[in-house]
Design a protein around this motif. Structure first.
Motif, PDB file in Angstrom:
ATOM      1  N   SER A   1       0.817  -1.214   0.000  1.00  0.00           N
ATOM      2  CA  SER A   1       0.000   0.000   0.000  1.00  0.00           C
ATOM      3  C   SER A   1       0.851   1.265   0.000  1.00  0.00           C
ATOM      4  O   SER A   1       0.460   2.293  -0.565  1.00  0.00           O
ATOM      5  CB  SER A   1      -0.936   0.003   1.211  1.00  0.00           C
ATOM      6  N   LEU A   2       2.034   1.211   0.603  1.00  0.00           N
ATOM      7  CA  LEU A   2       2.922   2.375   0.623  1.00  0.00           C
ATOM      8  C   LEU A   2       3.778   2.469  -0.639  1.00  0.00           C
ATOM      9  O   LEU A   2       4.108   3.572  -1.080  1.00  0.00           O
ATOM     10  CB  LEU A   2       3.851   2.312   1.839  1.00  0.00           C
ATOM     11  N   SER A   3       4.136   1.337  -1.202  1.00  0.00           N
ATOM     12  CA  SER A   3       5.182   1.306  -2.230  1.00  0.00           C
ATOM     13  C   SER A   3       4.690   0.917  -3.623  1.00  0.00           C
ATOM     14  O   SER A   3       5.491   0.586  -4.493  1.00  0.00           O
ATOM     15  CB  SER A   3       6.284   0.325  -1.788  1.00  0.00           C
ATOM     16  N   ASN A   4       3.389   0.974  -3.853  1.00  0.00           N
ATOM     17  CA  ASN A   4       2.878   0.535  -5.158  1.00  0.00           C
ATOM     18  C   ASN A   4       3.218   1.490  -6.294  1.00  0.00           C
ATOM     19  O   ASN A   4       3.035   1.168  -7.459  1.00  0.00           O
ATOM     20  CB  ASN A   4       1.358   0.303  -5.112  1.00  0.00           C
ATOM     21  N   ASP A   5       3.749   2.688  -5.964  1.00  0.00           N
ATOM     22  CA  ASP A   5       4.137   3.637  -7.007  1.00  0.00           C
ATOM     23  C   ASP A   5       5.623   3.558  -7.353  1.00  0.00           C
ATOM     24  O   ASP A   5       6.097   4.270  -8.240  1.00  0.00           O
ATOM     25  CB  ASP A   5       3.803   5.064  -6.579  1.00  0.00           C
ATOM     26  N   GLN A   6       6.369   2.710  -6.658  1.00  0.00           N
ATOM     27  CA  GLN A   6       7.812   2.599  -6.905  1.00  0.00           C
ATOM     28  C   GLN A   6       8.059   1.579  -8.001  1.00  0.00           C
ATOM     29  O   GLN A   6       7.706   0.409  -7.885  1.00  0.00           O
ATOM     30  CB  GLN A   6       8.538   2.196  -5.618  1.00  0.00           C
ATOM     31  N   GLU A   7       8.673   2.038  -9.087  1.00  0.00           N
ATOM     32  CA  GLU A   7       8.942   1.176 -10.228  1.00  0.00           C
ATOM     33  C   GLU A   7      10.094   0.225  -9.924  1.00  0.00           C
ATOM     34  O   GLU A   7      11.133   0.632  -9.421  1.00  0.00           O
ATOM     35  CB  GLU A   7       9.297   2.025 -11.453  1.00  0.00           C
ATOM     36  N   ILE A   8       9.891  -1.053 -10.221  1.00  0.00           N
ATOM     37  CA  ILE A   8      10.946  -2.045 -10.096  1.00  0.00           C
ATOM     38  C   ILE A   8      11.714  -2.083 -11.413  1.00  0.00           C
ATOM     39  O   ILE A   8      11.160  -2.393 -12.472  1.00  0.00           O
ATOM     40  CB  ILE A   8      10.380  -3.446  -9.778  1.00  0.00           C
ATOM     41  N   LEU A   9      13.006  -1.731 -11.359  1.00  0.00           N
ATOM     42  CA  LEU A   9      13.797  -1.594 -12.578  1.00  0.00           C
ATOM     43  C   LEU A   9      14.310  -2.932 -13.095  1.00  0.00           C
ATOM     44  O   LEU A   9      14.586  -3.071 -14.281  1.00  0.00           O
ATOM     45  CB  LEU A   9      14.983  -0.651 -12.321  1.00  0.00           C
ATOM     46  N   TRP A  10      14.459  -3.909 -12.203  1.00  0.00           N
ATOM     47  CA  TRP A  10      14.965  -5.207 -12.629  1.00  0.00           C
ATOM     48  C   TRP A  10      13.806  -6.109 -13.041  1.00  0.00           C
ATOM     49  O   TRP A  10      12.731  -6.049 -12.452  1.00  0.00           O
ATOM     50  CB  TRP A  10      15.727  -5.883 -11.481  1.00  0.00           C
ATOM     51  N   HIS A  11      14.033  -6.938 -14.040  1.00  0.00           N
ATOM     52  CA  HIS A  11      13.027  -7.906 -14.480  1.00  0.00           C
ATOM     53  C   HIS A  11      13.669  -9.281 -14.419  1.00  0.00           C
ATOM     54  O   HIS A  11      14.292  -9.746 -15.369  1.00  0.00           O
ATOM     55  CB  HIS A  11      12.534  -7.571 -15.889  1.00  0.00           C
ATOM     56  N   ILE A  12      13.507  -9.928 -13.277  1.00  0.00           N
ATOM     57  CA  ILE A  12      14.230 -11.160 -12.992  1.00  0.00           C
ATOM     58  C   ILE A  12      13.241 -12.311 -12.850  1.00  0.00           C
ATOM     59  O   ILE A  12      12.428 -12.331 -11.911  1.00  0.00           O
ATOM     60  CB  ILE A  12      15.056 -11.020 -11.699  1.00  0.00           C
TER      61      ILE A  12
ATOM     62  N   LEU B   1      17.852  -8.918  -4.685  1.00  0.00           N
ATOM     63  CA  LEU B   1      18.599  -9.315  -3.487  1.00  0.00           C
ATOM     64  C   LEU B   1      18.825 -10.831  -3.461  1.00  0.00           C
ATOM     65  O   LEU B   1      19.909 -11.300  -3.104  1.00  0.00           O
ATOM     66  CB  LEU B   1      17.862  -8.875  -2.231  1.00  0.00           C
ATOM     67  N   MET B   2      17.811 -11.597  -3.843  1.00  0.00           N
ATOM     68  CA  MET B   2      17.965 -13.050  -3.899  1.00  0.00           C
ATOM     69  C   MET B   2      19.046 -13.447  -4.890  1.00  0.00           C
ATOM     70  O   MET B   2      19.888 -14.315  -4.617  1.00  0.00           O
ATOM     71  CB  MET B   2      16.636 -13.707  -4.289  1.00  0.00           C
ATOM     72  N   LEU B   3      19.026 -12.779  -6.050  1.00  0.00           N
ATOM     73  CA  LEU B   3      20.009 -13.091  -7.089  1.00  0.00           C
ATOM     74  C   LEU B   3      21.406 -12.681  -6.653  1.00  0.00           C
ATOM     75  O   LEU B   3      22.369 -13.441  -6.815  1.00  0.00           O
ATOM     76  CB  LEU B   3      19.630 -12.389  -8.391  1.00  0.00           C
ATOM     77  N   THR B   4      21.520 -11.485  -6.083  1.00  0.00           N
ATOM     78  CA  THR B   4      22.828 -11.008  -5.626  1.00  0.00           C
ATOM     79  C   THR B   4      23.374 -11.916  -4.535  1.00  0.00           C
ATOM     80  O   THR B   4      24.570 -12.241  -4.524  1.00  0.00           O
ATOM     81  CB  THR B   4      22.718  -9.559  -5.123  1.00  0.00           C
TER      82      THR B   4
END
Length: 283
Positions: A42-53, A140-143
């Motif tokens: 609800s707080l972060s739904n406007d933050q774009e995720i730049l990685w497509h993993i 983070l999982m990938l890193t």
């Protein structure tokens, strides 16, 4: 350290149970593949995720060949020009010297593919724990898998930099490599970093900055990222958040080469490689 002792619900600012349930709103967060996912939708739904993993990459990446993440990184780095490589080395050399002074608990803000994390791990100084953060749990999982960080000094928390799921006064140091250039509303990020630092704790930003009359600035402004990519704007946000003893050093500069992986900076624009150090102090 017991990482769960510093976790909280980013929406309620309330502690979590052993099952990662908020003690106030009762939302249950999760822990998977070594990463605590404490992001409020609800707080972060406007933050774009730049990685497509894809999940397949996390579950099946082969660390012995050039597939997946390794191939991407090699291709990206091969497109850098010589002056950019030189400027990055200057910045990394400065970073290594800073890390040698660290102790206690260090938060790496917006870890991403782990460039700063690698320097923290490789440092001869082992006198600190590392908490890696990023809004994207998958990166983070990938890193974690690529870096093979099963070391009990290294912990991973998926959290929004504007609404950190971290309790007050948790960190002795916070590092940031290019984080402010990827998170909108940099003023909120600055205030959150001030909140989670201990008294006399230090924030060290290793980043690149652009000029206000550049194409990069226009792109950044259209995505609400300009405050984290212009040196004077970022320093103003740090001051407004309460940081003291702010010192900014430009270690080098370089013209950015065209790279299909990048939205920012724009090809042909000057990029300034800078270190900004500041301190949490009420004095």
């Amino acid at each position: 350290m017991n990482i769960e002792h510093i976790l909280m619900c980013p929406k309620c600012h309330c502690g979590l149970s052993k099952d990662l349930e908020c003690k106030m709103c009762h939302h249950v967060y999760n822990h998977k593949n070594g990463v605590y996912d404490i992001v409020s939708e609800s707080l972060s739904n406007d933050q774009e995720i730049l990685w497509h993993i894809p999940d397949e990459m996390i579950e099946g990446i082969n660390l012995s060949n050039d597939s997946g993440e390794f191939y991407w990184a090699k291709d990206y780095n091969s497109r850098k020009n010589d002056e950019t490589i030189k400027a990055e080395k200057q910045l990394f050399d400065y970073s290594v010297q800073s890390i040698e002074t660290f102790s206690g608990v260090v938060c790496d803000m917006a870890t991403g593919r782990g460039r700063m994390l690698q320097m923290l791990i490789d440092s001869k100084n082992k006198n600190f724990d590392i908490v890696c953060t990023d809004i994207d749990r998958k990166i983070l999982m990938l890193t974690r898998k690529v870096k093979q960080t099963d070391d009990n000094r290294v912990h991973y928390i998926a959290t929004d930099g504007r609404y950190l799921s971290i309790k007050n006064n948790s960190f002795d140091y916070i590092t940031s490599f290019a984080a402010f250039g990827n998170i909108p509303e940099g003023e909120k990020v600055a205030k959150e970093l001030y909140r989670v630092l201990k008294e006399s704790g230090k924030l060290i930003i290793f980043g690149t900055f652009i000029e206000k009359d550049s194409k990069s600035f226009e792109i950044a402004k259209s995505r609400n990222l300009e405050k984290g990519l212009v040196e004077e704007y970022l320093i103003k946000d740090l001051e407004d958040a309460g940081f003291k003893n702010i010192n900014s050093v430009v270690v080098d500069k370089a013209i950015w080469a065209e790279n299909p992986y990048d939205l920012l900076p724009a090809a042909g624009d000057m990029n300034y490689y800078c270190v900004i150090e500041s301190e949490k102090s009420h004095k």
